[in-house]
Design an enzyme around this catalytic site. Structure first.
Site, short mmCIF file in Angstrom:
data_model
loop_
_atom_site.label_atom_id
_atom_site.label_comp_id
_atom_site.label_asym_id
_atom_site.label_seq_id
_atom_site.Cartn_x
_atom_site.Cartn_y
_atom_site.Cartn_z
N ASN A 134 0.65 -1.01 0.20
CA ASN A 134 -0.16 -0.05 0.15
C ASN A 134 1.00 1.17 -0.27
O ASN A 134 1.49 1.06 1.28
CB ASN A 134 -1.29 -0.14 1.26
N TRP A 135 1.43 2.03 -1.33
CA TRP A 135 2.03 3.17 -1.24
C TRP A 135 0.98 4.31 -0.83
O TRP A 135 2.05 5.22 -0.76
CB TRP A 135 2.69 3.36 -2.72
N LYS A 136 0.15 4.54 -0.13
CA LYS A 136 -0.10 5.43 0.40
C LYS A 136 -0.03 6.95 -1.12
O LYS A 136 -0.20 6.06 -1.50
CB LYS A 136 0.08 6.33 1.72
N HIS A 163 -9.28 1.39 4.75
CA HIS A 163 -8.36 1.46 5.45
C HIS A 163 -8.79 2.62 7.09
O HIS A 163 -9.22 3.57 6.27
CB HIS A 163 -7.38 1.86 4.54
N GLU A 200 -6.62 4.48 7.86
CA GLU A 200 -6.36 6.29 7.13
C GLU A 200 -7.90 7.08 7.16
O GLU A 200 -7.69 8.15 7.50
CB GLU A 200 -5.62 6.61 7.04
N GLU A 244 -5.53 -4.89 10.90
CA GLU A 244 -4.33 -4.26 10.80
C GLU A 244 -4.47 -3.01 12.50
O GLU A 244 -5.56 -2.21 11.82
CB GLU A 244 -3.95 -2.95 9.54
N GLY A 269 2.89 1.65 11.01
CA GLY A 269 3.85 3.48 10.87
C GLY A 269 4.62 3.38 11.81
O GLY A 269 4.98 4.27 11.95
N SER A 301 3.34 -2.69 9.98
CA SER A 301 4.55 -2.53 10.75
C SER A 301 5.85 -3.90 10.10
O SER A 301 6.71 -4.02 11.57
CB SER A 301 5.54 -2.36 11.89
N GLY A 307 3.13 -0.91 4.20
CA GLY A 307 2.80 0.05 3.71
C GLY A 307 4.39 0.55 3.30
O GLY A 307 4.82 0.21 2.81
N GLY A 308 4.72 0.69 4.25
CA GLY A 308 6.32 1.89 4.24
C GLY A 308 7.34 0.93 3.95
O GLY A 308 8.24 1.07 3.05
#
Ligand code: PGA
Length: 250
Positions: free
Chosen positions: A10-12, A92, A94, A163, A169, A208, A229-230
């Site tokens: 997930n590149w956000k 998600h 966010e 999640e 993150g 994470s 993600g990251g």
């Protein structure tokens, strides 16, 4: 039940044309991986990414439930498909937090996307406060019930991502026993709604995930992959996670 693992990045809000080389590198490695691999990219990059990596599973990060209309800034399932996307994330945390998406909106989005022919990854997860209060299982189970599609026609097109919000993150990850307990509760919820098909739905873990903890997480019962993600932005970080999933199918 044997479920092929799915590792989705997930590149956000990261990624421009300068990053297409990472998509290509990941897509090439995905061809020989013993796991399904996908990247959910910013909408602006989807079409170029599908040209740069033909056949690779590119997705969006959200979809609107309406087919079209006066919804400034939103993207429909038909638009994602037209750009070459094969899947989308919905719900998600966010978006639930910053855009105020409710369970019923998330459910409508998941149903619209599946009906249009997109695969769906539906996210659920608890806050720190809920985990601290000992109510994580109850709250996340209720969140799943309220936001999952009423029915599914093909279990391989629908995945759930657990999640924990406090793990996204932050470098913090729940214990493997907490992950196992949650995934087992979510599996029961899927089975009670979908019957046999509920056994085939993949339940991903997200929050994470990185090369150093992926193998341990993938070994947990009912963990059928990861939403990353990251660590999905660079092939050097993401591919070891794909490799860990490949060594851990079933
Ligand atoms: P993270 O994000 O891997 O950077 O924690 C996961 C996610 O939000 O899907």
């Amino acid at each position: 039940m044997e479920r092929r693992k799915l590792v989705a990045g997930n590149w956000k809000m990261h990624g421009t044309s300068a990053d297409l080389g990472e998509v290509t590198a990941i897509s090439i490695a995905a061809e020989t991986a013993d796991a399904d691999v996908a990247l959910c990219l910013p909408a602006t990059l989807i079409e170029r990414a599908t040209r740069a990596a033909p056949g690779f599973m590119i997705g969006g990060q959200d979809v609107h439930q309406a087919e079209k209309g006066a919804h400034t800034g939103c993207i429909s399932a038909a638009m994602l498909l037209d750009a070459g996307a094969k899947l989308t994330i919905v719900g998600h945390s966010e978006r639930r937090e910053a855009q105020g998406e409710t369970n019923s909106e998330v459910k409508a989005r998941a149903e619209a996307a599946l009906a249009a022919g997109l695969n769906v990854i539906l996210c659920v997860g608890e806050s720190d406060a809920v985990r601290e209060a000992g109510r994580a299982i109850e709250e996340v189970s209720a969140q799943l019930s309220a936001s999952m599609p009423t029915s599914i026609t093909n279990a391989s097109h629908f995945s759930v991502a657990y999640e924990p919000i406090w793990a996204i993150g932050t470098g913090k990850v729940p214990s493997t026993s907490d992950i196992a307990e949650m995934h087992s509760a979510l599996r029961e919820r899927l089975k009670s709604s979908y019957g046999e098909a509920g056994k085939a739905v993949r339940i991903l873990y997200g929050g994470s995930v990185k090369a150093s903890n992926a193998a341990e997480i993938f070994a947990v019962a009912d963990v059928d992959g990861a939403l990353v993600g990251g660590a999905s932005l660079k092939s050097a970080d993401f591919l070891p996670i794909v490799e860990a999933a490949s060594g851990n199918s079933g």
